[in-house]
Scaffold this motif. Sequence first.
Motif, mmCIF file in Angstrom:
data_model
loop_
_atom_site.group_PDB
_atom_site.id
_atom_site.type_symbol
_atom_site.label_atom_id
_atom_site.label_comp_id
_atom_site.label_asym_id
_atom_site.label_seq_id
_atom_site.Cartn_x
_atom_site.Cartn_y
_atom_site.Cartn_z
ATOM 1 N N LYS A 111 6.929 4.887 9.964
ATOM 2 C CA LYS A 111 6.923 5.404 11.335
ATOM 3 C C LYS A 111 5.552 5.183 11.965
ATOM 4 C CE LYS A 111 10.813 7.469 12.586
ATOM 5 N NZ LYS A 111 11.479 7.048 13.837
ATOM 6 N N MET A 112 5.005 4.033 11.695
ATOM 7 C CA MET A 112 3.684 3.750 12.247
ATOM 8 C C MET A 112 3.694 2.423 12.990
ATOM 9 S SD MET A 112 1.200 5.032 9.195
ATOM 10 C CE MET A 112 1.668 3.695 8.132
ATOM 11 N N GLU A 133 0.815 -1.212 0.000
ATOM 12 C CA GLU A 133 0.000 0.000 0.000
ATOM 13 C C GLU A 133 0.849 1.264 0.000
ATOM 14 O OE1 GLU A 133 -3.089 0.695 -0.417
ATOM 15 O OE2 GLU A 133 -3.735 -1.387 -0.565
ATOM 16 N N VAL A 134 2.047 1.138 0.505
ATOM 17 C CA VAL A 134 2.913 2.307 0.575
ATOM 18 C C VAL A 134 3.304 2.758 -0.828
ATOM 19 C CG1 VAL A 134 5.108 3.177 1.398
ATOM 20 C CG2 VAL A 134 3.766 1.654 2.834
ATOM 21 N N SER A 174 9.147 5.618 3.713
ATOM 22 C CA SER A 174 8.760 4.299 4.160
ATOM 23 C C SER A 174 8.925 3.270 3.040
ATOM 24 C CB SER A 174 7.322 4.365 4.655
ATOM 25 O OG SER A 174 6.657 3.180 4.458
ATOM 26 N N GLU A 208 6.543 11.036 4.254
ATOM 27 C CA GLU A 208 6.841 9.804 4.996
ATOM 28 C C GLU A 208 6.583 8.558 4.165
ATOM 29 O OE1 GLU A 208 8.287 9.086 7.766
ATOM 30 O OE2 GLU A 208 8.616 11.163 8.369
ATOM 31 N N ARG A 239 3.794 8.941 20.140
ATOM 32 C CA ARG A 239 3.970 10.307 19.639
ATOM 33 C C ARG A 239 5.312 10.874 20.085
ATOM 34 N NH1 ARG A 239 2.183 14.123 22.440
ATOM 35 N NH2 ARG A 239 0.349 12.997 23.209
ATOM 36 N N GLN A 278 1.011 -1.941 4.882
ATOM 37 C CA GLN A 278 1.299 -0.535 5.203
ATOM 38 C C GLN A 278 2.718 -0.353 5.713
ATOM 39 O OE1 GLN A 278 -0.818 1.731 4.470
ATOM 40 N NE2 GLN A 278 -2.919 1.168 5.012
ATOM 41 N N ASN A 279 3.495 -1.428 5.720
ATOM 42 C CA ASN A 279 4.875 -1.338 6.232
ATOM 43 C C ASN A 279 4.954 -0.845 7.658
ATOM 44 O OD1 ASN A 279 6.813 -0.383 3.260
ATOM 45 N ND2 ASN A 279 5.879 -2.302 3.894
ATOM 46 N N GLN A 334 2.043 14.343 5.767
ATOM 47 C CA GLN A 334 3.248 13.594 5.414
ATOM 48 C C GLN A 334 2.933 12.132 5.113
ATOM 49 O OE1 GLN A 334 5.384 15.196 9.145
ATOM 50 N NE2 GLN A 334 7.041 14.862 7.705
ATOM 51 N N GLN A 335 1.879 11.644 5.741
ATOM 52 C CA GLN A 335 1.508 10.246 5.542
ATOM 53 C C GLN A 335 0.554 10.062 4.373
ATOM 54 O OE1 GLN A 335 2.950 7.979 7.256
ATOM 55 N NE2 GLN A 335 3.098 8.443 9.444
ATOM 56 N N SER A 342 3.255 7.119 14.771
ATOM 57 C CA SER A 342 1.810 7.252 14.900
ATOM 58 C C SER A 342 1.163 5.872 14.916
ATOM 59 C CB SER A 342 1.218 8.147 13.811
ATOM 60 O OG SER A 342 1.855 7.944 12.588
ATOM 61 N N VAL A 343 -0.096 5.856 15.304
ATOM 62 C CA VAL A 343 -0.771 4.606 15.636
ATOM 63 C C VAL A 343 -1.924 4.327 14.680
ATOM 64 C CG1 VAL A 343 -2.124 3.442 17.410
ATOM 65 C CG2 VAL A 343 -0.219 4.923 18.075
ATOM 66 N N ILE A 344 -1.881 3.171 14.028
ATOM 67 C CA ILE A 344 -3.036 2.726 13.244
ATOM 68 C C ILE A 344 -3.844 1.797 14.119
ATOM 69 C CG2 ILE A 344 -3.856 1.601 11.172
ATOM 70 C CD1 ILE A 344 -1.407 2.068 9.808
ATOM 71 N N PHE A 345 -5.120 2.095 14.229
ATOM 72 C CA PHE A 345 -5.919 1.378 15.201
ATOM 73 C C PHE A 345 -6.897 0.400 14.574
ATOM 74 C CE2 PHE A 345 -10.030 1.209 17.295
ATOM 75 C CZ PHE A 345 -9.663 0.468 18.389
ATOM 76 N N VAL A 382 -7.423 3.581 10.108
ATOM 77 C CA VAL A 382 -7.538 4.804 10.887
ATOM 78 C C VAL A 382 -6.253 5.084 11.663
ATOM 79 C CG1 VAL A 382 -8.783 5.896 12.790
ATOM 80 C CG2 VAL A 382 -10.015 4.433 11.176
ATOM 81 N N ILE A 383 -5.686 6.266 11.429
ATOM 82 C CA ILE A 383 -4.559 6.693 12.256
ATOM 83 C C ILE A 383 -5.121 7.591 13.337
ATOM 84 C CG2 ILE A 383 -2.344 7.857 12.346
ATOM 85 C CD1 ILE A 383 -1.880 7.444 9.588
ATOM 86 N N PHE A 384 -4.796 7.260 14.570
ATOM 87 C CA PHE A 384 -5.457 7.940 15.659
ATOM 88 C C PHE A 384 -4.551 8.928 16.401
ATOM 89 C CE2 PHE A 384 -6.026 7.972 20.246
ATOM 90 C CZ PHE A 384 -7.196 8.712 20.287
ATOM 91 N N TYR A 422 -0.406 17.115 14.286
ATOM 92 C CA TYR A 422 -1.000 15.908 13.728
ATOM 93 C C TYR A 422 -1.462 16.127 12.298
ATOM 94 C CZ TYR A 422 -1.045 12.138 17.104
ATOM 95 O OH TYR A 422 -0.679 11.086 17.901
ATOM 96 N N LEU A 456 1.503 15.831 10.188
ATOM 97 C CA LEU A 456 1.865 14.423 10.100
ATOM 98 C C LEU A 456 0.951 13.689 9.134
ATOM 99 C CD1 LEU A 456 3.772 12.384 11.722
ATOM 100 C CD2 LEU A 456 1.625 11.618 12.707
#
Lengths: 323, 323
Positions: free
Chosen positions: B60-61, A49-50, B53, B49, B86, B114-115, A113-114, B91-94, A92-94, A107, A110
């Motif tokens: 960075k996730m 996906e990247v 990545s 990013e 953080r 998503q690496n 950037q993502q 960052s966090v994928i939930f 979802v990035i939280f 955020y 960020l």
Amino acid sequence: MATIKEVAKYAGVSVATVSRALNKNGYVSEEAQKKVENAIKALEYYPNEVARSLYQKKSKMIGLLLPDISNPYFPLLMKGIEENARENGYSVIFGNVEEGSELGQDYMTLFGQQNVAGVLSAVEGTWSQKHAMPIVMLDRVLEEDDYAVYTNDIKGGILAAQAIMDREPGKVLIIAGPKSVPGSIDRLIGMLSVLNPTDVEYEIYQTQSFTIDEAEEAAQNIFRKYKKVDSVLASNDLFALAIMKEAQKRGLRIPQDIQVIGYDDIPFSRLVYPGLTTISQPAFKLGYEASDLLIRLIGKNKIDKKRIKLDPDLIIRGSLRDK
Amino acid sequence: MATIKEVAKYAGVSVATVSRALNKNGYVSEEAQKKVENAIKALEYYPNEVARSLYQKKSKMIGLLLPDISNPYFPLLMKGIEENARENGYSVIFGNVEEGSELGQDYMTLFGQQNVAGVLSAVEGTWSQKHAMPIVMLDRVLEEDDYAVYTNDIKGGILAAQAIMDREPGKVLIIAGPKSVPGSIDRLIGMLSVLNPTDVEYEIYQTQSFTIDEAEEAAQNIFRKYKKVDSVLASNDLFALAIMKEAQKRGLRIPQDIQVIGYDDIPFSRLVYPGLTTISQPAFKLGYEASDLLIRLIGKNKIDKKRIKLDPDLIIRGSLRDK
DNA sequence: TAACAATGTGTAACCGATTACACGTTTATA
DNA sequence: TATAAACGTGTAATCGGTTACACATTGTTA
């Protein structure tokens, strides 16, 4: 992890054909399609996906900003969002962002950037034309937000106040939520629109936040300050629960001596005795709808509604007197 | 969004120099460094990013899997994770994954696509050698998990049982959590290790899940089934609160007629009357530490501890009798 | 049957970063 | 002063996908 190149080699076709077979666009012969599918299965290939996101300048991710997940209203919202996002192939990035901190902007950068495809935010001041991605505001919504999903808080305020008016209000205390949160103001407007035309006596206690700490403190202050209160209209379940606790501690019976109505219908409102009567915000649905709106926006399918307003409900439990 | 190419052109250097200046590796003259910094500021450049990545094969996730965010214990965990991540630039994928659904594997695949640099999971059966990234198990931990952060539940069980034993236990009812959750078993072991050597009478009620719905139902069943109970040892605050509610509904006084102790210290335990005495799991800290461990693992700095066990605390409120 | 559209496929450019490698310049060392 | 080491920089390959374009083949229409 296998790459598209390896799949192409295994299938005996070019990467372009693999890509076309994968995404079902462009022309691909049935034969090639089969060969590719076999190769994919054999190599357990999942596209990166990247790499996709780099070329498309848009990933399959949405950003989510919430002011405080430890407030039990938000996890429900989040669950709705996550479910809809997943159903649509998004993740979802939280980010947890204190109200008023500048973390929100960090955020957003960020997220940029993502390459996130869009953002859902319940934090004010998140939006800015700097960031190109679509953004849907949630719950705490301003007039100027183009896309928003929220509850009809005026109606909620009306429902709450009417429930009290129907049940020998006596002297009423309104606990108003922070002025910085637009919803609180609407709730208050709704409540006053019911109370003002009557001759009911009421007072307003203004709070600064939605935290449990402040709720406990406020409950104590209130009983110290207002000697006689028959009905409490809280704009938040936390405050209502804190009031109930403090009342019971002081030996008051609920609802006989003092009746209480909350707002939000957090899961715990069911778990106290007596159960807290409250206004139910469709938190899960709110999240679900918001994610849906955002994803439609991302796909640029024409949007039918820009602002979605959901109706709250009165949930009757034991903390109000009988009619 | 500006790209590294534009920055290079603006600064009058090559992209390689910009990259080196940015990441402070390789040789860069002071002069070039300055020119690059100016260009970055002027163009408001933030590196993409996604491109990073792609090359690094590591983003960075971090991925996060939780069984049920609407259970108020998990948002606290999550908050700790988010904060630490953080601080470390992640960052966090939930993903919200029902216990036992195969969604967990889907999410793991997605995380791979998503690496993500690593995964935090409180859902069993998430791990598999198929996925190469490091994974730290949280809270619900098995013997075979290499990296794990969890609470010492045996100790928690002991603390809870001792608190009851110190206060005229009478007839004790233990509400045991689902057998599928390793923590529940440990809690029970701890409790029994205190009760068994004594001649206290006890019974065990076995529950299937941690949901509010089951808690309410269970509370009703319990009062129907066991006529006389003096003390309740719940392995979860939700069940404890449900019991308290049902007891009060039936006119029993807490703690005089029946005393209750919970487990978790969810925020609401403070907001009922009387306050729920409970075992506090350091949820925030657990999340924080878990994220920290994972990020150290990702950086391959040698890990000092593979399994981190945190101690729970006894939080005394009003639901137990005086000593 | 000539002309054109539709179908099918591969090569190579592209997305935006990092870094191996080549090359030139300066400084240190024998 | 010759020679190696350290410094500084640019070109181009690379990560793993998507797609524009070129080209070949087949089908359709006048």
